[in-house]
Each structure stands twice: as structure tokens, then as C-alpha cells.
Design a protein around this motif. Sequence first.
Motif, PDB file in Angstrom:
ATOM      1  N   ALA A 122      71.123  -9.241  63.201  1.00 27.91           N
ATOM      2  CA  ALA A 122      70.673  -8.965  64.410  1.00 27.91           C
ATOM      3  C   ALA A 122      70.456 -10.153  65.481  1.00 27.91           C
ATOM      4  O   ALA A 122      70.402  -9.711  66.562  1.00 27.91           O
ATOM      5  CB  ALA A 122      69.304  -8.259  64.193  1.00 27.91           C
ATOM      6  N   THR A 123      70.427 -11.026  64.893  1.00 29.55           N
ATOM      7  CA  THR A 123      70.096 -12.228  65.668  1.00 29.55           C
ATOM      8  C   THR A 123      71.574 -13.200  65.751  1.00 29.55           C
ATOM      9  O   THR A 123      72.344 -13.128  64.609  1.00 29.55           O
ATOM     10  CB  THR A 123      69.098 -13.370  65.362  1.00 29.55           C
ATOM     11  N   ARG A 124      71.764 -14.208  66.639  1.00 29.72           N
ATOM     12  CA  ARG A 124      72.966 -15.151  66.671  1.00 29.72           C
ATOM     13  C   ARG A 124      72.936 -15.923  65.557  1.00 29.72           C
ATOM     14  O   ARG A 124      72.158 -16.761  65.423  1.00 29.72           O
ATOM     15  CB  ARG A 124      73.201 -15.730  67.950  1.00 29.72           C
ATOM     16  N   PRO A 125      73.908 -15.759  64.747  1.00 28.09           N
ATOM     17  CA  PRO A 125      74.269 -16.672  63.376  1.00 28.09           C
ATOM     18  C   PRO A 125      74.255 -17.981  63.904  1.00 28.09           C
ATOM     19  O   PRO A 125      74.699 -18.439  64.885  1.00 28.09           O
ATOM     20  CB  PRO A 125      75.009 -16.122  62.699  1.00 28.09           C
ATOM     21  N   ILE A 146      91.027  -9.325  59.515  1.00 22.66           N
ATOM     22  CA  ILE A 146      90.107 -10.356  59.034  1.00 22.66           C
ATOM     23  C   ILE A 146      89.358 -10.829  60.483  1.00 22.66           C
ATOM     24  O   ILE A 146      90.054 -11.407  61.263  1.00 22.66           O
ATOM     25  CB  ILE A 146      90.838 -11.820  58.358  1.00 22.66           C
ATOM     26  N   PHE A 147      88.157 -10.442  60.586  1.00 21.83           N
ATOM     27  CA  PHE A 147      87.448 -10.599  61.642  1.00 21.83           C
ATOM     28  C   PHE A 147      86.753 -12.100  61.654  1.00 21.83           C
ATOM     29  O   PHE A 147      86.053 -12.483  60.738  1.00 21.83           O
ATOM     30  CB  PHE A 147      86.407  -9.646  62.038  1.00 21.83           C
ATOM     31  N   LEU A 148      86.998 -12.842  62.708  1.00 27.38           N
ATOM     32  CA  LEU A 148      86.297 -14.415  62.637  1.00 27.38           C
ATOM     33  C   LEU A 148      85.456 -14.600  64.005  1.00 27.38           C
ATOM     34  O   LEU A 148      86.151 -14.254  65.156  1.00 27.38           O
ATOM     35  CB  LEU A 148      87.402 -15.273  62.409  1.00 27.38           C
ATOM     36  N   TRP A 149      84.253 -14.712  63.815  1.00 26.05           N
ATOM     37  CA  TRP A 149      83.487 -15.488  64.992  1.00 26.05           C
ATOM     38  C   TRP A 149      82.861 -16.845  64.609  1.00 26.05           C
ATOM     39  O   TRP A 149      82.468 -16.881  63.512  1.00 26.05           O
ATOM     40  CB  TRP A 149      82.376 -14.206  65.184  1.00 26.05           C
ATOM     41  N   PRO A 150      82.791 -17.477  65.415  1.00 22.28           N
ATOM     42  CA  PRO A 150      83.175 -17.308  67.022  1.00 22.28           C
ATOM     43  C   PRO A 150      84.825 -18.117  67.106  1.00 22.28           C
ATOM     44  O   PRO A 150      85.242 -18.265  65.978  1.00 22.28           O
ATOM     45  CB  PRO A 150      82.145 -18.461  67.630  1.00 22.28           C
ATOM     46  N   LEU A 151      85.017 -18.027  68.069  1.00 16.86           N
ATOM     47  CA  LEU A 151      86.415 -18.761  68.624  1.00 16.86           C
ATOM     48  C   LEU A 151      86.560 -20.080  67.964  1.00 16.86           C
ATOM     49  O   LEU A 151      85.690 -20.649  68.089  1.00 16.86           O
ATOM     50  CB  LEU A 151      87.012 -18.715  70.080  1.00 16.86           C
ATOM     51  N   PRO A 152      87.436 -20.614  67.581  1.00 18.86           N
ATOM     52  CA  PRO A 152      87.583 -21.895  66.662  1.00 18.86           C
ATOM     53  C   PRO A 152      87.582 -22.738  67.918  1.00 18.86           C
ATOM     54  O   PRO A 152      88.225 -22.664  69.101  1.00 18.86           O
ATOM     55  CB  PRO A 152      88.878 -21.805  66.107  1.00 18.86           C
ATOM     56  N   PRO A 153      87.163 -24.006  67.838  1.00 18.61           N
ATOM     57  CA  PRO A 153      87.151 -25.091  68.645  1.00 18.61           C
ATOM     58  C   PRO A 153      88.631 -25.591  68.772  1.00 18.61           C
ATOM     59  O   PRO A 153      89.637 -25.200  68.048  1.00 18.61           O
ATOM     60  CB  PRO A 153      86.245 -26.261  68.198  1.00 18.61           C
ATOM     61  N   ASP A 154      88.861 -26.405  69.796  1.00 16.61           N
ATOM     62  CA  ASP A 154      90.223 -26.984  70.225  1.00 16.61           C
ATOM     63  C   ASP A 154      90.774 -27.845  68.565  1.00 16.61           C
ATOM     64  O   ASP A 154      89.739 -28.452  68.208  1.00 16.61           O
ATOM     65  CB  ASP A 154      90.192 -28.033  71.276  1.00 16.61           C
TER      66      ASP A 154
END
Length: 256
Positions: A122-125, A146-154
Motif C-alpha cells: 500500500a506504500t511506496r517500497p 515479468i513486471f519490474l518497478w522502478p525503471l532501471p537507472p542509466d
Amino acid sequence: MSFFTDAPRNRPLFPVPEQELFGYNGRPWVEPPHEYIVPAILPWSMPLGRAERTIVALRGIEVWPESVSFQLSVYSRDLLLDEPGEGLIDHRRVPDYNALLVGVLFPDGRRASSETISVPSATRPDQPVLRAQGLGGSAFHVDHEIFLWPLPPDGPLELIVQWLDRDIEETRTSLDGTAIRDAAKEAGEIWPGLPAREAHGLPVRRVGAQAMITPAWPRESQAPPPLPQPSAPRAEAPAQPRRGAPLPTRLPRRAR
């Protein structure tokens, strides 16, 4: 001449009540926002793991404003599953370490994998979220998201697969995290300005595939209130003569 026929069509016997789409819940770490965003597509297709009779492959990538979905397929020369809809990996099941495992490693050292059951928060991991589920297929070919959060860094993003039962050792494939972040800018919103769902202070509970608004359940079971006990019958008072009625002219006989 029209391609489609314009003849009148019979109405359904049991019409489904109309429902309205509410605004996005603003929790991008839970699942891909399929109903609100058209993702950017990266047509990256490549094998991720290979054995004599089994191949795990990447078919493409959907990029959302804050997350990414890898379209992963498994191909085999022998039977994979009796029920392909269940998938070979699922974030709701305890994983088998000899079965298919998927993971990602960010350039900064953060990681996520299908090793644990993933429950929506319910809260931001504070750590990356990876959620896998089957999308169907056949007895010899099964698709997964395969869902991934957040976007990967550069930098390089490593996508890792392992399947010991199928003789696929840990195999790492490097993807361009910078290209994924750039593609997220091309994802488009479908319905801007939708109204938010009004919960009226009541929690939302899922029953099967239908969301329902239900009152909060008590934390502790409460005993039902006692049933009312029947009261003792009242003794009837002797009848009183009505006001203005004539008095009796004959007295009752004395008991002998």
C-alpha cells in the motif's frame, strides 16, 4: 456496400450493468497501468537461456512511465504444463529452486527476483519490485509477463534466468538501461483527467475478480447480543365496571 452488416441485433438476455473507469490509483509499483497508458515498445528479441530441449527467450519490452514489463516465452520439445494458463513462474507461489527463476540486477547493485512471493504494497517500497505471471500458451510454449518497478537507472541492466530441472544454469543477459529510460518518455496517457474512485471511508475488498466496497470487519469476534428473555405473564387485574355502568343488584352467594 458496407463491410459489416447493419441488420438489427438481438439484445442480450441478461444485460451487464454499465461501469465507468475511474482515475489511476497512482501506485505504479503494483502492476502495469494497462487501462491508462499506451506503453512504448522496445522490440528486443533474444534468447535468455538455452538447453538441448528448452529455450527461455525475451520477445519484447513494454515500457511504462515508471516501470517496465518483459515479455518472456518458454519453448520446449516436450511437455511443459498441462494447464498453460497457470504459467511456469508466478509471484503468488512459493518458488521451487530447481524450476524456472527470473531476476534483475541494477547497475547500482539493487536486485529483485522471483525467489519470494510478491505482495502488493500500500506504500511506496524502498526496494525494486519484480512480479511474474503466466499469460497462457500451449503445452509446449508458455508466455509470461515479468513486471519490474522502478525503471532501471542509466547503465547496464542484467536480466538473469536459471532452470536447473531443464539444465539451464544461471545465465545473465545485459540490457541497455539508458535506452529503457528514454523509451519511457514515449509512453502516452489515454484518459487524462478521470475522476478518482469515491471510497466513502470504507476499505476496498476483492472477492474473486470483482472489487466490492464493504464495511471494515471487527478485529475481534464479537459475541452476538443476548436474545430477549420472555417475561413472566402478568396477573390480570379484576375487571372494573365501566364508569357510568349500573351496579349489580344481586350480591354473590356466600361460599358454604
